[in-house]
Design a protein around this motif. Structure first.
Motif, PDB file in Angstrom:
ATOM      1  N   ASP A  83       0.817  -1.210   0.000  1.00 23.52           N
ATOM      2  CA  ASP A  83       0.000   0.000   0.000  1.00 23.52           C
ATOM      3  C   ASP A  83       0.851   1.261   0.000  1.00 23.52           C
ATOM      4  O   ASP A  83       0.320   2.367  -0.023  1.00 23.52           O
ATOM      5  N   GLY A  84       2.163   1.111   0.065  1.00 19.54           N
ATOM      6  CA  GLY A  84       3.058   2.257   0.049  1.00 19.54           C
ATOM      7  C   GLY A  84       3.073   3.029   1.359  1.00 19.54           C
ATOM      8  O   GLY A  84       3.407   4.206   1.390  1.00 19.54           O
ATOM      9  N   VAL A  85       2.737   2.367   2.454  1.00 14.20           N
ATOM     10  CA  VAL A  85       2.718   3.009   3.758  1.00 14.20           C
ATOM     11  C   VAL A  85       4.118   2.935   4.363  1.00 14.20           C
ATOM     12  O   VAL A  85       4.760   1.896   4.326  1.00 14.20           O
ATOM     13  N   PHE A  86       4.584   4.045   4.923  1.00 17.36           N
ATOM     14  CA  PHE A  86       5.902   4.052   5.539  1.00 17.36           C
ATOM     15  C   PHE A  86       5.991   5.174   6.558  1.00 17.36           C
ATOM     16  O   PHE A  86       5.129   6.040   6.626  1.00 17.36           O
ATOM     17  N   ASP A  87       7.023   5.134   7.355  1.00 16.19           N
ATOM     18  CA  ASP A  87       7.274   6.166   8.364  1.00 16.19           C
ATOM     19  C   ASP A  87       7.855   7.384   7.651  1.00 16.19           C
ATOM     20  O   ASP A  87       8.980   7.344   7.170  1.00 16.19           O
ATOM     21  N   ALA A  88       7.095   8.443   7.570  1.00 20.05           N
ATOM     22  CA  ALA A  88       7.497   9.621   6.793  1.00 20.05           C
ATOM     23  C   ALA A  88       8.101  10.717   7.665  1.00 20.05           C
ATOM     24  O   ALA A  88       8.011  11.891   7.322  1.00 20.05           O
ATOM     25  N   ARG A  89       8.720  10.329   8.762  1.00 17.90           N
ATOM     26  CA  ARG A  89       9.394  11.355   9.561  1.00 17.90           C
ATOM     27  C   ARG A  89      10.514  11.987   8.747  1.00 17.90           C
ATOM     28  O   ARG A  89      11.210  11.310   7.980  1.00 17.90           O
ATOM     29  N   ILE A  90      10.693  13.283   8.928  1.00 19.83           N
ATOM     30  CA  ILE A  90      11.715  14.033   8.196  1.00 19.83           C
ATOM     31  C   ILE A  90      13.086  13.392   8.386  1.00 19.83           C
ATOM     32  O   ILE A  90      13.856  13.263   7.432  1.00 19.83           O
ATOM     33  N   SER A  91      13.405  12.962   9.589  1.00 21.99           N
ATOM     34  CA  SER A  91      14.726  12.377   9.851  1.00 21.99           C
ATOM     35  C   SER A  91      14.952  11.107   9.034  1.00 21.99           C
ATOM     36  O   SER A  91      16.064  10.853   8.558  1.00 21.99           O
ATOM     37  N   ILE A  92      13.916  10.306   8.865  1.00 22.62           N
ATOM     38  CA  ILE A  92      14.047   9.069   8.086  1.00 22.62           C
ATOM     39  C   ILE A  92      14.192   9.384   6.601  1.00 22.62           C
ATOM     40  O   ILE A  92      15.037   8.811   5.912  1.00 22.62           O
ATOM     41  N   LEU A  93      13.385  10.313   6.104  1.00 23.60           N
ATOM     42  CA  LEU A  93      13.490  10.695   4.695  1.00 23.60           C
ATOM     43  C   LEU A  93      14.841  11.338   4.406  1.00 23.60           C
ATOM     44  O   LEU A  93      15.449  11.084   3.368  1.00 23.60           O
ATOM     45  N   LYS A  94      15.327  12.163   5.328  1.00 21.88           N
ATOM     46  CA  LYS A  94      16.636  12.795   5.154  1.00 21.88           C
ATOM     47  C   LYS A  94      17.729  11.742   5.088  1.00 21.88           C
ATOM     48  O   LYS A  94      18.609  11.803   4.232  1.00 21.88           O
ATOM     49  N   ALA A  95      17.658  10.761   5.964  1.00 21.67           N
ATOM     50  CA  ALA A  95      18.664   9.701   5.968  1.00 21.67           C
ATOM     51  C   ALA A  95      18.605   8.865   4.699  1.00 21.67           C
ATOM     52  O   ALA A  95      19.632   8.438   4.179  1.00 21.67           O
ATOM     53  N   ALA A  96      17.405   8.641   4.186  1.00 23.54           N
ATOM     54  CA  ALA A  96      17.257   7.812   2.985  1.00 23.54           C
ATOM     55  C   ALA A  96      17.758   8.516   1.728  1.00 23.54           C
ATOM     56  O   ALA A  96      18.408   7.907   0.883  1.00 23.54           O
ATOM     57  N   ALA A  97      17.471   9.784   1.603  1.00 25.58           N
ATOM     58  CA  ALA A  97      17.765  10.484   0.350  1.00 25.58           C
ATOM     59  C   ALA A  97      19.018  11.344   0.403  1.00 25.58           C
ATOM     60  O   ALA A  97      19.682  11.533  -0.616  1.00 25.58           O
ATOM     61  N   PHE A  98      19.347  11.859   1.571  1.00 23.58           N
ATOM     62  CA  PHE A  98      20.408  12.879   1.642  1.00 23.58           C
ATOM     63  C   PHE A  98      21.425  12.591   2.743  1.00 23.58           C
ATOM     64  O   PHE A  98      21.992  13.505   3.323  1.00 23.58           O
ATOM     65  N   ILE A  99      21.689  11.326   3.009  1.00 19.31           N
ATOM     66  CA  ILE A  99      22.546  10.958   4.143  1.00 19.31           C
ATOM     67  C   ILE A  99      23.949  11.565   4.047  1.00 19.31           C
ATOM     68  O   ILE A  99      24.530  11.945   5.048  1.00 19.31           O
ATOM     69  N   GLU A 100      24.493  11.669   2.871  1.00 19.76           N
ATOM     70  CA  GLU A 100      25.850  12.202   2.708  1.00 19.76           C
ATOM     71  C   GLU A 100      25.852  13.672   2.322  1.00 19.76           C
ATOM     72  O   GLU A 100      26.912  14.265   2.158  1.00 19.76           O
ATOM     73  N   ASP A 101      24.689  14.268   2.193  1.00 17.27           N
ATOM     74  CA  ASP A 101      24.597  15.669   1.791  1.00 17.27           C
ATOM     75  C   ASP A 101      24.377  16.551   3.013  1.00 17.27           C
ATOM     76  O   ASP A 101      24.016  16.079   4.080  1.00 17.27           O
ATOM     77  N   ALA A 102      24.569  17.826   2.821  1.00 23.79           N
ATOM     78  CA  ALA A 102      24.415  18.774   3.922  1.00 23.79           C
ATOM     79  C   ALA A 102      22.992  19.312   4.014  1.00 23.79           C
ATOM     80  O   ALA A 102      22.777  20.412   4.483  1.00 23.79           O
ATOM     81  N   ALA A 103      22.022  18.527   3.587  1.00 25.50           N
ATOM     82  CA  ALA A 103      20.623  18.967   3.645  1.00 25.50           C
ATOM     83  C   ALA A 103      20.170  19.048   5.095  1.00 25.50           C
ATOM     84  O   ALA A 103      20.473  18.186   5.902  1.00 25.50           O
TER      85      ALA A 103
END
Length: 71
Positions: A39-59
């Motif tokens: 169903d595409g349900v997931f934990d959408a906390r900002i910290s989790i999304l940041k870690a998934a997409a921008f872990i090595e970036d300075a976002a």
């Protein structure tokens, strides 16, 4: 059970997607790939999304939140 999600070539030419910033597009792909069920349900906390997409970036969390709002 998690599913493997593929990004179709048409994603990159979709008119709505093309209007998004590069970072928002990357965030969309990251959220899509980390969704944990059919169903595409997931934990959408900002910290989790940041870690998934921008872990090595300075976002910052504020930036990630603004890209999420853009989506």
């Amino acid at each position: 059970m998690a599913r493997i999600r593929s990004i179709k070539p048409s994603f990159f030419t979709d008119a709505k997607i093309c209007r998004l910033s590069f970072q928002a597009r990357l965030l969309f792909i990251a959220a899509w790939t980390i969704a944990d069920d059919s169903d595409g349900v997931f934990d959408a906390r900002i910290s989790i999304l940041k870690a998934a997409a921008f872990i090595e970036d300075a976002a910052t969390a504020t930036q990630v939140k603004s890209w999420l709002e853009e989506l």
